[in-house]
Every structure is written in structure tokens, then in C-alpha cells.
Design a protein around this motif. Structure first.
Motif, short mmCIF file in Angstrom:
data_model
loop_
_atom_site.label_atom_id
_atom_site.label_comp_id
_atom_site.label_asym_id
_atom_site.label_seq_id
_atom_site.Cartn_x
_atom_site.Cartn_y
_atom_site.Cartn_z
N PHE A 1 0.87 -1.18 0.00
CA PHE A 1 0.00 0.00 0.00
C PHE A 1 0.90 1.23 0.00
N ILE A 2 0.60 2.21 -0.86
CA ILE A 2 1.31 3.47 -0.86
C ILE A 2 0.32 4.57 -0.50
N ASP A 3 0.59 5.19 0.63
CA ASP A 3 -0.27 6.23 1.18
C ASP A 3 -0.21 7.50 0.34
N SER A 4 -1.22 8.34 0.46
CA SER A 4 -1.23 9.62 -0.22
C SER A 4 -0.34 10.61 0.54
N GLY A 5 0.61 11.21 -0.17
CA GLY A 5 1.50 12.17 0.47
C GLY A 5 2.55 12.66 -0.51
N THR A 6 3.17 13.78 -0.19
CA THR A 6 4.16 14.34 -1.11
C THR A 6 5.50 13.62 -1.03
N THR A 7 5.73 12.83 0.01
CA THR A 7 6.94 12.00 0.09
C THR A 7 6.71 10.65 -0.56
N THR A 8 5.58 10.04 -0.29
CA THR A 8 5.30 8.71 -0.82
C THR A 8 5.03 8.71 -2.32
N ARG A 9 4.61 9.83 -2.88
CA ARG A 9 4.17 9.86 -4.28
C ARG A 9 5.28 9.51 -5.26
N SER A 10 6.56 9.68 -4.86
CA SER A 10 7.68 9.45 -5.78
C SER A 10 8.24 8.04 -5.72
N ILE A 11 7.72 7.20 -4.85
CA ILE A 11 8.26 5.85 -4.70
C ILE A 11 8.29 5.10 -6.03
N ILE A 12 7.20 5.15 -6.77
CA ILE A 12 7.09 4.40 -8.03
C ILE A 12 8.18 4.81 -9.02
N ASP A 13 8.60 6.07 -8.99
CA ASP A 13 9.61 6.55 -9.93
C ASP A 13 10.96 5.86 -9.75
N TYR A 14 11.19 5.28 -8.58
CA TYR A 14 12.48 4.66 -8.29
C TYR A 14 12.44 3.14 -8.35
N LEU A 15 11.35 2.58 -8.84
CA LEU A 15 11.25 1.13 -8.99
C LEU A 15 11.74 0.70 -10.37
N PRO A 16 12.30 -0.50 -10.49
CA PRO A 16 12.69 -1.02 -11.81
C PRO A 16 11.46 -1.11 -12.73
N ASN A 17 11.66 -0.84 -14.00
CA ASN A 17 10.54 -0.84 -14.95
C ASN A 17 9.83 -2.19 -15.04
N ASP A 18 10.58 -3.27 -14.79
CA ASP A 18 10.00 -4.61 -14.98
C ASP A 18 9.59 -5.27 -13.67
N ILE A 19 9.57 -4.53 -12.56
CA ILE A 19 9.24 -5.15 -11.28
C ILE A 19 7.79 -5.64 -11.29
N ASN A 20 7.59 -6.79 -10.68
CA ASN A 20 6.27 -7.42 -10.65
C ASN A 20 5.72 -7.34 -9.22
N ILE A 21 4.83 -6.40 -8.97
CA ILE A 21 4.23 -6.20 -7.65
C ILE A 21 2.77 -5.81 -7.80
N THR A 22 2.07 -5.80 -6.67
CA THR A 22 0.70 -5.29 -6.63
C THR A 22 0.68 -4.05 -5.73
N VAL A 23 0.07 -2.98 -6.22
CA VAL A 23 0.01 -1.73 -5.47
C VAL A 23 -1.44 -1.35 -5.20
#
Length: 252
Positions: free
Chosen positions: A95-117
Motif C-alpha cells: 500500500f502506498i499512502d497519499s503524500g508528497t513524500t510517498t508519491r515518488s516511490i514508483i519513480d524509483y522502482l525497476p521498470n519490470d518489477i512485478n508487484i501489486t500496489v
């Protein structure tokens, strides 16, 4: 419709400072019995109180517009998000919470990562949509522009069906005494239920958030699994984290 009305009633009271029941009935076009039921729901979170003939706000929410909050401590927030992203592994259900710090997490993940958000934040949803291997689930029914997030009441039943491995949470303020706090009634409803079902809770906060408190506590600080922040913090908090076996990650 009811959830949307509750949000509007809450915003109206905090904007005006106080309101009579008759005033609320006229403005929202509902009966006095309906207004009383709605007010009783909002009263549960302590943001308003009853006065003779009506209600008044007991807090100035003071929500800074999302785009302005994103500018403050921007570099620190990006570093925290990058370090948090490194804690996500293939196969995680997060789970990724709403916030100005959490919003950028996805930008730092590998393009091919297999997860559920799972998220209630519009920006995070848009970022996930660009990753073909991310399964995206959303929460909330009413869009709140101030936080660019979707909110709703009575989330317990919906959230109870999920097995969240990691929750990446934001906060308005953090203290040992008051715990992890936020300033929004509707987001508080999601946060407090979500942290009860997550296996691990990652709290993402820059150093400006410590030793402060806002109106609504959504969990005790001792319930956090890992704190991700940007600067060396006060020894009082270091000692507390060690005592409670809370992992501390510092984004240099």
C-alpha cells in the motif's frame, strides 16, 4: 452521495468556523434528522464539537495545497522515496499512502518489477499505469483535490480482504507522545484501518515532521516497523526506536 456530503459538511464547518443546524439544513438541502446523523459521524473524530443550536470547528485544518507542500523539503522527500523504493521486492503486495513524500516511490522502482500496489492517490495511480507489470488496485470513492486523493468512510470491510505485505505511510507530524498524526478526517479513516492489516509499516517522514502533532492520531509510533527519514534525528527518538525495535533508515 452520503460520503461526499460528509466531506462537504466538514469542509463547510471548518471554513466558517461554526454553523447552526438550520444553516446546514438549508445549505445542503437535507432534513434536520439527516444533518444530526451526519454530524454525529463527524463528531467521532473530534474535529468539531456541539454548541447551542449547532456545531463549531475545534481545529484549523490549514491544509496547504498539495502542489505547494510538494515544494517544501523537496530534495529530502525524493531521497526518502528512493530509499523506501529499495525496500520493495518482486511479489510484494504494497500500500502506498497519499503524500508528497510517498508519491515518488514508483519513480524509483525497476521498470519490470512485478508487484501489486493498492493506493488512494491519483499521482501514484498514474505512475503505476506506466509500469506494465504492476497490478494496480484503488481505494476511495470521493476525489479530494486538496490532497489529490480518493477518500471514503467505512473502509474496514473493504480493507479486511487484502493481505498487505508492506505499507508505505505518510504523516503530517510525528511524536512519541501523540504518535503518527494527520490533519484530514477522511484520509484518517483509510490510514487507521490500513495500518491494522499490514505486515510491515514503513513511515516516510522528513526531519521537519518530528516532535509535532496534529489533530488525528492514526497509529502509535511504537506500531511502526521502519522509519525512513533524511537526517540524523534527536537521540530521544533514536533511543525510542531502539527500545521498540523499530528499524531506522537514513537517506543521506
Amino acid at each position: 452521495m452520503k460520503t461526499k456530503r460528509l466531506v462537504k459538511i466538514e469542509e463547510y464547518i471548518h471554513t466558517k468556523g461554526s454553523a447552526t443546524l438550520d444553516e446546514l439544513c438549508d445549505y445542503f438541502g437535507v432534513s434536520k434528522n439527516t444533518i444530526r446523523r451526519d454530524i454525529n459521524i463527524i463528531l467521532q473524530d473530534g474535529s468539531i464539537e456541539k454548541v447551542y443550536g449547532g456545531v463549531k470547528s475545534v481545529v484549523n485544518y490549514g491544509l496547504t495545497p498539495f502542489e505547494h507542500r510538494n515544494i517544501v523539503h523537496a530534495t529530502a522527500k525524493e531521497r526518502i522515496a528512493q530509499l523506501a523504493a529499495a525496500q520493495i521486492k518482486p511479489g510484494d503486495f504494497i500500500f502506498i499512502d497519499s503524500g508528497t513524500t510517498t508519491r515518488s516511490i514508483i519513480d524509483y522502482l525497476p521498470n519490470d518489477i512485478n508487484i501489486t500496489v493498492l493506493t488512494n492517490n491519483l499521482d501514484i495511480m498514474n505512475a503505476c499505469a506506466l509500469h506494465p507489470n504492476i497490478a494496480l488496485l484503488s481505494l476511495g470513492s470521493h476525489y479530494k483535490r486538496e490532497t489529490r486523493s480518493f477518500v471514503g468512510l467505512h473502509m474496514e470491510a473493504k480493507l479486511s480482504q487484502y493481505n498487505i505485505s508492506k505499507a508505505f505511510m505518510a504523516a503530517t507530524a510525528v511524536s512519541i507522545h501523540s504518535g503518527v498524526t494527520n490533519s484530514d478526517l477522511m484520509e484518517h479513516e483509510i490510514k487507521k484501518n490500513l495500518v491494522q492489516i499490514a505486515d510491515e509499516i514503513f513511515l516516510l517522514v522528513d526531519d521537519s515532521k518530528f516532535e509535532k502533532a496534529t489533530l488525528l492520531t492514526y497509529m502509535p509510533l511504537a506500531d511502526v516497523s521502519t522509519v525512513v527519514t533524511n537526517n540524523p534525528i534527536d537521540n530521544t527518538y533514536r533511543d525510542f526506536f531502539e527500545e521498540q525495535q523499530i528499524k531506522l533508515l537514513i537517506a543521506e
